[in-house]
Design an enzyme around this catalytic site. Structure first.
Site, PDB file in Angstrom:
ATOM      1  N   SER A  13    -100.021  38.977 -57.484  1.00  0.00           N
ATOM      2  CA  SER A  13     -98.693  38.366 -57.504  1.00  0.00           C
ATOM      3  C   SER A  13     -98.031  38.513 -56.142  1.00  0.00           C
ATOM      4  O   SER A  13     -98.361  39.402 -55.360  1.00  0.00           O
ATOM      5  CB  SER A  13     -97.834  39.018 -58.582  1.00  0.00           C
ATOM      6  OG  SER A  13     -96.483  38.610 -58.470  1.00  0.00           O
ATOM      7  N   HIS A  14     -97.048  37.660 -55.886  1.00  0.00           N
ATOM      8  CA  HIS A  14     -96.239  37.797 -54.675  1.00  0.00           C
ATOM      9  C   HIS A  14     -95.304  39.000 -54.759  1.00  0.00           C
ATOM     10  O   HIS A  14     -94.775  39.449 -53.747  1.00  0.00           O
ATOM     11  CB  HIS A  14     -95.416  36.526 -54.445  1.00  0.00           C
ATOM     12  CG  HIS A  14     -96.221  35.378 -53.930  1.00  0.00           C
ATOM     13  ND1 HIS A  14     -97.211  34.749 -54.664  1.00  0.00           N
ATOM     14  CD2 HIS A  14     -96.194  34.736 -52.731  1.00  0.00           C
ATOM     15  CE1 HIS A  14     -97.739  33.779 -53.958  1.00  0.00           C
ATOM     16  NE2 HIS A  14     -97.151  33.751 -52.779  1.00  0.00           N
ATOM     17  N   SER A  15     -95.096  39.479 -55.960  1.00  0.00           N
ATOM     18  CA  SER A  15     -94.187  40.602 -56.183  1.00  0.00           C
ATOM     19  C   SER A  15     -94.955  41.808 -56.713  1.00  0.00           C
ATOM     20  O   SER A  15     -95.665  41.704 -57.717  1.00  0.00           O
ATOM     21  CB  SER A  15     -93.108  40.200 -57.197  1.00  0.00           C
ATOM     22  OG  SER A  15     -92.434  41.323 -57.710  1.00  0.00           O
TER      23      SER A  15
END
Length: 233
Positions: A13-15
């Site tokens: 994920s980007h997070s």
């Protein structure tokens, strides 16, 4: 989280928080599966890290293991593909990049992996999650089903929260272990997402039908679990 299943999951994920949260959620339903979060940049910022994904895949495929990768957005796919392009051929051959919704796919794949399924089955489970909550098409005419060999039962949901995520996962994992095809209110009993989609609340009467060599045992186990309230009553 570590486990004894044959296939691990890598959640890209980007997070960092999103990846770790999805891993935590899936892990609650499939405690025997290795779930590795690879979220965010190395400095904690938003983005995807080549090094983090490479390390996650290395852990997931250690000792000959296989892995399914789930991603949240397009650039996460591109970064993962770049890692796989530069990976050893033996490692890349044991990894599949799923075209699946991030959270729903992780949950479905984890439950399938928990049952000891192989790489192709875990991948298929993740990708099938993409259509699980789509608007239903008009029902097709059903062919008559022979009465012989079909085990039927009805059981009333007793726990106050109904078939929420944890009980649905318990049933799906349990039924996946039987040599039987089990339908619950017409839904696939071995699919955690299909069971959750039923929205069965306390007091709902479930219609159970099963076919196969272990159909009677599977139905008996399901009825016992539902009547027991999943430890919530």
């Amino acid at each position: 989280m570590s486990g004894d299943a044959r296939v691990a999951l890598v959640l890209v994920s980007h997070s960092r928080a999103l990846a770790e949260g999805a891993a935590e959620l899936a892990g609650q339903m499939a405690p025997g599966v290795l779930l590795i979060a690879a979220g965010g940049m190395d400095d904690g910022g938003i983005g995807t890290s080549f090094d983090a994904i490479e390390a996650a895949l290395g852990t997931a495929t250690a000792n000959g293991g296989s892995a399914v990768v789930l991603t949240d957005l397009g650039s996460a796919v591109l970064t993962t593909e770049s890692v796989l392009e530069l990976a050893d051929a033996d490692v890349a051959a044991r990894v599949r990049l799923a075209d699946a919704p991030f959270v729903e796919g992780a949950v479905a794949a984890a439950v399938t992996a928990h049952g000891g399924a192989d790489l192709s089955a875990v991948l298929a489970s993740a990708e099938a999650a993409g259509g699980m909550f789509a608007s239903p098409a008009a029902p097709a005419a059903e062919a008559p089903v022979a009465q012989d060999g079909v085990v039927r039962a009805t059981v009333t949901v007793r726990n106050p929260l109904g078939l929420h995520a944890r009980p649905a996962a318990v049933l799906a994992r349990m039924l996946a272990g039987y040599d039987a095809k089990v339908q619950v209110d017409g839904a696939n009993g071995a699919s955690v997402l299909a069971l959750m989609k039923l929205g069965a609340t306390e007091g709902h009467e479930l219609r159970v039908e099963a076919e196969g060599p272990q159909a009677a045992d599977a139905v008996a186990a399901l009825v016992e679990a539902v009547e027991g309230g999943f430890g919530e009553v």
